[in-house]
Design a protein around this motif. Structure first.
Motif, PDB file in Angstrom:
ATOM      1  N   ILE A  67      -4.107 -18.997 -95.884  1.00  0.00           N
ATOM      2  CA  ILE A  67      -5.116 -19.680 -95.084  1.00  0.00           C
ATOM      3  C   ILE A  67      -4.482 -20.422 -93.907  1.00  0.00           C
ATOM      4  O   ILE A  67      -4.984 -20.370 -92.780  1.00  0.00           O
ATOM      5  N   GLY A  68      -3.375 -21.102 -94.139  1.00  0.00           N
ATOM      6  CA  GLY A  68      -2.687 -21.795 -93.048  1.00  0.00           C
ATOM      7  C   GLY A  68      -2.260 -20.830 -91.960  1.00  0.00           C
ATOM      8  O   GLY A  68      -2.453 -21.095 -90.766  1.00  0.00           O
ATOM      9  N   ARG A  69      -1.708 -19.701 -92.349  1.00  0.00           N
ATOM     10  CA  ARG A  69      -1.281 -18.684 -91.373  1.00  0.00           C
ATOM     11  C   ARG A  69      -2.492 -18.149 -90.600  1.00  0.00           C
ATOM     12  O   ARG A  69      -2.434 -17.951 -89.386  1.00  0.00           O
ATOM     13  N   ALA A  70      -3.603 -17.908 -91.307  1.00  0.00           N
ATOM     14  CA  ALA A  70      -4.809 -17.392 -90.651  1.00  0.00           C
ATOM     15  C   ALA A  70      -5.354 -18.411 -89.644  1.00  0.00           C
ATOM     16  O   ALA A  70      -5.762 -18.036 -88.535  1.00  0.00           O
ATOM     17  N   LEU A  71      -5.372 -19.683 -90.014  1.00  0.00           N
ATOM     18  CA  LEU A  71      -5.815 -20.729 -89.088  1.00  0.00           C
ATOM     19  C   LEU A  71      -4.897 -20.796 -87.869  1.00  0.00           C
ATOM     20  O   LEU A  71      -5.363 -20.904 -86.728  1.00  0.00           O
ATOM     21  N   LEU A  72      -3.613 -20.714 -88.114  1.00  0.00           N
ATOM     22  CA  LEU A  72      -2.635 -20.773 -87.031  1.00  0.00           C
ATOM     23  C   LEU A  72      -2.787 -19.568 -86.101  1.00  0.00           C
ATOM     24  O   LEU A  72      -2.782 -19.711 -84.877  1.00  0.00           O
ATOM     25  N   THR A  73      -2.970 -18.393 -86.673  1.00  0.00           N
ATOM     26  CA  THR A  73      -3.151 -17.181 -85.876  1.00  0.00           C
ATOM     27  C   THR A  73      -4.398 -17.279 -85.009  1.00  0.00           C
ATOM     28  O   THR A  73      -4.373 -16.935 -83.827  1.00  0.00           O
ATOM     29  N   GLU A  74      -5.478 -17.773 -85.585  1.00  0.00           N
ATOM     30  CA  GLU A  74      -6.727 -17.938 -84.831  1.00  0.00           C
ATOM     31  C   GLU A  74      -6.534 -18.915 -83.679  1.00  0.00           C
ATOM     32  O   GLU A  74      -7.012 -18.683 -82.562  1.00  0.00           O
ATOM     33  N   THR A  75      -5.817 -19.991 -83.927  1.00  0.00           N
ATOM     34  CA  THR A  75      -5.567 -20.995 -82.892  1.00  0.00           C
ATOM     35  C   THR A  75      -4.703 -20.421 -81.776  1.00  0.00           C
ATOM     36  O   THR A  75      -4.990 -20.626 -80.588  1.00  0.00           O
ATOM     37  N   ILE A  76      -3.665 -19.707 -82.141  1.00  0.00           N
ATOM     38  CA  ILE A  76      -2.783 -19.084 -81.144  1.00  0.00           C
ATOM     39  C   ILE A  76      -3.561 -18.081 -80.305  1.00  0.00           C
ATOM     40  O   ILE A  76      -3.453 -18.065 -79.071  1.00  0.00           O
ATOM     41  N   ASN A  77      -4.367 -17.261 -80.944  1.00  0.00           N
ATOM     42  CA  ASN A  77      -5.163 -16.262 -80.213  1.00  0.00           C
ATOM     43  C   ASN A  77      -6.131 -16.924 -79.240  1.00  0.00           C
ATOM     44  O   ASN A  77      -6.289 -16.470 -78.106  1.00  0.00           O
ATOM     45  N   LYS A  78      -6.776 -18.005 -79.661  1.00  0.00           N
ATOM     46  CA  LYS A  78      -7.707 -18.717 -78.781  1.00  0.00           C
ATOM     47  C   LYS A  78      -6.963 -19.348 -77.617  1.00  0.00           C
ATOM     48  O   LYS A  78      -7.431 -19.295 -76.471  1.00  0.00           O
ATOM     49  N   ALA A  79      -5.811 -19.927 -77.880  1.00  0.00           N
ATOM     50  CA  ALA A  79      -5.015 -20.530 -76.809  1.00  0.00           C
ATOM     51  C   ALA A  79      -4.622 -19.474 -75.775  1.00  0.00           C
ATOM     52  O   ALA A  79      -4.731 -19.711 -74.560  1.00  0.00           O
ATOM     53  N   LYS A  80      -4.198 -18.315 -76.234  1.00  0.00           N
ATOM     54  CA  LYS A  80      -3.841 -17.231 -75.316  1.00  0.00           C
ATOM     55  C   LYS A  80      -5.060 -16.795 -74.506  1.00  0.00           C
ATOM     56  O   LYS A  80      -4.961 -16.581 -73.295  1.00  0.00           O
ATOM     57  N   GLU A  81      -6.188 -16.678 -75.167  1.00  0.00           N
ATOM     58  CA  GLU A  81      -7.440 -16.283 -74.504  1.00  0.00           C
ATOM     59  C   GLU A  81      -7.808 -17.274 -73.396  1.00  0.00           C
ATOM     60  O   GLU A  81      -8.342 -16.889 -72.354  1.00  0.00           O
ATOM     61  N   LEU A  82      -7.514 -18.547 -73.619  1.00  0.00           N
ATOM     62  CA  LEU A  82      -7.817 -19.593 -72.639  1.00  0.00           C
ATOM     63  C   LEU A  82      -6.754 -19.714 -71.547  1.00  0.00           C
ATOM     64  O   LEU A  82      -6.875 -20.557 -70.657  1.00  0.00           O
ATOM     65  N   GLY A  83      -5.705 -18.903 -71.621  1.00  0.00           N
ATOM     66  CA  GLY A  83      -4.649 -18.949 -70.612  1.00  0.00           C
ATOM     67  C   GLY A  83      -3.620 -20.032 -70.834  1.00  0.00           C
ATOM     68  O   GLY A  83      -2.844 -20.359 -69.933  1.00  0.00           O
ATOM     69  N   ILE A  84      -3.586 -20.595 -72.023  1.00  0.00           N
ATOM     70  CA  ILE A  84      -2.591 -21.616 -72.354  1.00  0.00           C
ATOM     71  C   ILE A  84      -1.220 -20.956 -72.413  1.00  0.00           C
ATOM     72  O   ILE A  84      -1.068 -19.862 -72.969  1.00  0.00           O
ATOM     73  N   GLU A  85      -0.217 -21.615 -71.864  1.00  0.00           N
ATOM     74  CA  GLU A  85       1.145 -21.079 -71.852  1.00  0.00           C
ATOM     75  C   GLU A  85       2.034 -21.700 -72.921  1.00  0.00           C
ATOM     76  O   GLU A  85       2.962 -21.053 -73.400  1.00  0.00           O
ATOM     77  N   GLN A  86       1.769 -22.960 -73.268  1.00  0.00           N
ATOM     78  CA  GLN A  86       2.577 -23.658 -74.276  1.00  0.00           C
ATOM     79  C   GLN A  86       1.664 -24.292 -75.309  1.00  0.00           C
ATOM     80  O   GLN A  86       0.729 -24.998 -74.949  1.00  0.00           O
ATOM     81  N   LEU A  87       1.981 -24.055 -76.560  1.00  0.00           N
ATOM     82  CA  LEU A  87       1.255 -24.686 -77.652  1.00  0.00           C
ATOM     83  C   LEU A  87       2.241 -25.608 -78.358  1.00  0.00           C
ATOM     84  O   LEU A  87       3.285 -25.156 -78.835  1.00  0.00           O
ATOM     85  N   GLN A  88       1.928 -26.901 -78.388  1.00  0.00           N
ATOM     86  CA  GLN A  88       2.824 -27.891 -78.964  1.00  0.00           C
ATOM     87  C   GLN A  88       2.228 -28.473 -80.239  1.00  0.00           C
ATOM     88  O   GLN A  88       1.007 -28.513 -80.401  1.00  0.00           O
ATOM     89  N   LEU A  89       3.107 -28.930 -81.125  1.00  0.00           N
ATOM     90  CA  LEU A  89       2.667 -29.600 -82.345  1.00  0.00           C
ATOM     91  C   LEU A  89       3.734 -30.564 -82.799  1.00  0.00           C
ATOM     92  O   LEU A  89       4.885 -30.497 -82.375  1.00  0.00           O
ATOM     93  N   THR A  90       3.327 -31.463 -83.668  1.00  0.00           N
ATOM     94  CA  THR A  90       4.236 -32.406 -84.303  1.00  0.00           C
ATOM     95  C   THR A  90       4.006 -32.319 -85.798  1.00  0.00           C
ATOM     96  O   THR A  90       2.862 -32.262 -86.252  1.00  0.00           O
ATOM     97  N   VAL A  91       5.097 -32.304 -86.557  1.00  0.00           N
ATOM     98  CA  VAL A  91       5.016 -32.214 -88.012  1.00  0.00           C
ATOM     99  C   VAL A  91       6.009 -33.205 -88.620  1.00  0.00           C
ATOM    100  O   VAL A  91       7.100 -33.400 -88.077  1.00  0.00           O
ATOM    101  N   VAL A  92       5.607 -33.847 -89.718  1.00  0.00           N
ATOM    102  CA  VAL A  92       6.539 -34.780 -90.350  1.00  0.00           C
ATOM    103  C   VAL A  92       7.756 -34.002 -90.851  1.00  0.00           C
ATOM    104  O   VAL A  92       7.642 -32.872 -91.328  1.00  0.00           O
ATOM    105  N   SER A  93       8.907 -34.616 -90.733  1.00  0.00           N
ATOM    106  CA  SER A  93      10.164 -33.918 -90.993  1.00  0.00           C
ATOM    107  C   SER A  93      10.337 -33.455 -92.436  1.00  0.00           C
ATOM    108  O   SER A  93      11.066 -32.507 -92.697  1.00  0.00           O
TER     109      SER A  93
END
Length: 169
Positions: free
Chosen positions: A100-126
């Motif tokens: 499910i996490g991978r599917a959510l991430l894939t959907e987000t990446i695809n939408k970002a690409k569709e919108l013309g986003i060039e960089q997708l950033q995130l922060t995660v606890v170490s």
């Protein structure tokens, strides 16, 4: 499993999962459970958040129950519109290990690409090894670490900054 964009009708389900996330993984979110519970009209605030034009909230549904979420936060300034941020990723413990996490991430990446986003950033606890592994497998790379980024009671938690250059995938 069904992944779709959340809307105002999903406000109650989204809020319930958000409260679960804050209890289950308090170190992964800036907002605390107490702050969330102190809201005067939480469903209205959640509905407003879901219809904000600069963010897209994705939900993963298993048998019509919301079990995972992620937000794509768009930049509004002209000089930073080429970037977006992945925020508030969470999958309910009973739904983990199912992709499910991978599917959510894939959907987000695809939408970002569709919108013309060039960089997708995130922060995660170490100390969130599972999330860091997933992000790395999906092409994100580390570009920084913020020491003692969060303070939970008397415990400090570092955050790892990661980026995915969408024109490279």
């Amino acid at each position: 499993m069904d992944i779709r964009t959340l809307n105002v009708a999903d406000a109650q389900s989204y809020r319930s999962l958000r409260v679960e996330a804050l209890l289950d993984s308090p170190e992964a979110f800036v907002t605390t459970y107490e702050e969330e519970m102190s809201k005067k009209d939480p469903i209205h605030e959640t509905a407003t958040k879901l219809k904000h034009k600069n963010s897209i909230h994705f939900g993963a549904f298993k048998k019509e129950k919301l079990v995972g979420t992620v937000t794509l936060q768009l930049e509004t300034f002209k000089k930073t519109k080429h970037k977006a941020h992945l925020l508030a990723m969470y999958v309910s413990p009973d739904a983990r290990g199912m992709g499910i996490g991978r599917a959510l991430l894939t959907e987000t990446i695809n939408k970002a690409k569709e919108l013309g986003i060039e960089q997708l950033q995130l922060t995660v606890v170490s100390n969130n090894e599972a999330a860091k592994t997933l992000y790395t497998q999906c092409g994100f790379t580390v570009y920084g670490v913020e020491k003692e980024a969060l303070k939970i009671n008397d415990l400090y938690v570092d955050e790892v900054d990661m980026v995915l250059f969408l024109n490279e995938i």
